[in-house]
Design a protein around this motif. Structure first.
Motif, mmCIF file in Angstrom:
data_model
loop_
_atom_site.group_PDB
_atom_site.id
_atom_site.type_symbol
_atom_site.label_atom_id
_atom_site.label_comp_id
_atom_site.label_asym_id
_atom_site.label_seq_id
_atom_site.Cartn_x
_atom_site.Cartn_y
_atom_site.Cartn_z
ATOM 1 N N ALA A 1 -12.371 47.455 5.046
ATOM 2 C CA ALA A 1 -12.297 48.862 5.460
ATOM 3 C C ALA A 1 -11.898 49.036 6.913
ATOM 4 O O ALA A 1 -12.248 48.224 7.773
ATOM 5 N N GLY A 2 -11.159 50.088 7.135
ATOM 6 C CA GLY A 2 -10.963 50.644 8.456
ATOM 7 C C GLY A 2 -11.593 52.019 8.373
ATOM 8 O O GLY A 2 -12.764 52.148 8.000
ATOM 9 N N ARG A 3 -10.769 53.035 8.596
ATOM 10 C CA ARG A 3 -11.271 54.396 8.389
ATOM 11 C C ARG A 3 -11.527 54.647 6.895
ATOM 12 O O ARG A 3 -12.430 55.366 6.520
ATOM 13 N N TYR A 4 -10.690 54.001 6.045
ATOM 14 C CA TYR A 4 -10.833 54.160 4.594
ATOM 15 C C TYR A 4 -11.116 52.788 3.955
ATOM 16 O O TYR A 4 -11.316 51.817 4.673
ATOM 17 N N CYS A 5 -11.097 52.735 2.635
ATOM 18 C CA CYS A 5 -11.517 51.490 1.960
ATOM 19 C C CYS A 5 -10.725 50.256 2.383
ATOM 20 O O CYS A 5 -11.287 49.179 2.554
ATOM 21 N N VAL A 6 -9.415 50.406 2.504
ATOM 22 C CA VAL A 6 -8.574 49.296 2.964
ATOM 23 C C VAL A 6 -7.781 49.794 4.164
ATOM 24 O O VAL A 6 -6.843 50.582 4.011
ATOM 25 N N GLY A 7 -8.172 49.385 5.323
ATOM 26 C CA GLY A 7 -7.478 49.823 6.537
ATOM 27 C C GLY A 7 -7.621 51.314 6.763
ATOM 28 O O GLY A 7 -8.641 51.921 6.405
ATOM 29 N N ASP A 8 -6.561 51.886 7.350
ATOM 30 C CA ASP A 8 -6.647 53.286 7.788
ATOM 31 C C ASP A 8 -5.800 54.230 6.949
ATOM 32 O O ASP A 8 -5.518 55.357 7.369
#
Lengths: 220, 220
Positions: free
Chosen positions: A154-161
């Motif tokens: 995760a970033g901001r969302y489940c996978v990255g941003d």
């Protein structure tokens, strides 16, 4: 430019306001800005409208959703979402990088194959008085696996941003967890992602609380 | 040309000879002609080797398969298969046409989300004496849905005349059906497709009866 009638027709979503798999498809349509028509299939009323012969011809699994689109009928929400992704413009629902795409699909499948099927209506109906602990157990077990995976991806969302199909799967599964009174706060990454995502317009307009077939007492 | 060590490494499949999801990945590797190493994870021995802390770090769901490839670890067989598809040459595992791709994904997900999760080891272990009828019921129900879908989509294989991810899912599910003594002959399209597919080299070399961890009394 000549467009055939089939291409001009809006997609038709046969779904149920509270079905998490229907909600996935509604989020994808909303993120892509695709207009569509909804035909409600009430999973409870009349013993379940998904069991009629008419509906069975749309989805032989007798589950929602079924989507009529571009002259074909598709069931299985992830197949629908990836079809939309491959044929429609708009923000992409899977990342460009193959490894990130694989992680999006892995997270989506942990939910779509590893959690949701074990707590769906058809299965828990068979569990009688045991249905709530049964569902809780499989959701908790799934979230215990999802939490360390998401911590890595995760970033901001489940996978990255970038919002992706993984986010589309996560939010309706958290909604189900809450319905079954699983304490989501014990999973800090899942909880944080869900809190961020539910503020996004595409997740709001597609929410079970505001669909054409949402009963008035469940509207917010 | 300089290749990093990570790209030169063969993928490693952590699997179990009789797991249908592990078999899916073995078929995909075989169809693509990809060499890989196998690390057996015995789901029965010592209470289940998938439950160790060491394995949990590879797949937090504590299920097989897990695949180490290109420096990442993936679980969920369909995510692995589509990653291979998007990064490796060789015969394609999804058709070029978007509608046919959607049908391949739909059929794959009917099996991977609609059937297999309800008859996997972790679930049937909870059913005690009911485990065989429980598994039979969900496999039969799934095949009753799959049969009319395949009647529409199949050519020589599940979707048209190209082998695809749908075929990769079908054959191991038929194998499971047979283990649970479901009469597959009542589904003529499924039966015909399976008979055709099991004669193909990639399905043969990946069969549960001839893996490194197949017990000698189950070898054929």
């Amino acid at each position: 430019m000549h467009l055939s009638p089939v291409c001009l027709a809006k997609p038709v979503l046969h779904g149920y306001f509270r079905s998490s798999c229907s909600w996935r498809v509604r989020i994808a349509f909303a993120l892509k800005g695709i207009e569509y028509d909804q035909v409600p299939v009430n999973l409870i009323k009349d013993g379940g409208q998904q069991l009629t012969e008419q509906y069975k011809s749309l989805n032989p699994m007798q589950q929602v959703p079924a989507v009529e689109i571009d002259g074909i009928t598709l069931s299985q929400s992830l197949a629908v979402i990836q079809y939309i992704e491959e044929t429609r413009p708009g923000p992409r629902l899977l990342p460009a990088d193959p490894k990130k795409r694989a992680q999006v699909r892995m997270i989506s499948d942990v939910i779509a194959s590893g959690i949701q099927p074990l707590q769906n209506l058809y299965v828990i109906q068979k569990m009688g008085a045991e249905k709530v602990p049964w569902a809780q157990q499989f959701i908790t077990r799934g979230f215990q696996a999802l939490e360390p995976i998401l911590k890595q991806t995760a970033g901001r969302y489940c996978v990255g941003d970038e919002i992706s199909m993984a986010d589309i799967c996560l939010v309706p599964q958290v909604y189900n967890a809450e319905r079954f009174k699983v304490d989501v706060e014990q999973f800090p990454t899942i909880n944080r992602l869900n809190q961020t995502l539910i503020e996004i317009e595409a997740f709001k307009v597609s929410h079970p609380s505001c669909q054409p077939d949402t009963p008035s007492d469940l509207r917010t």
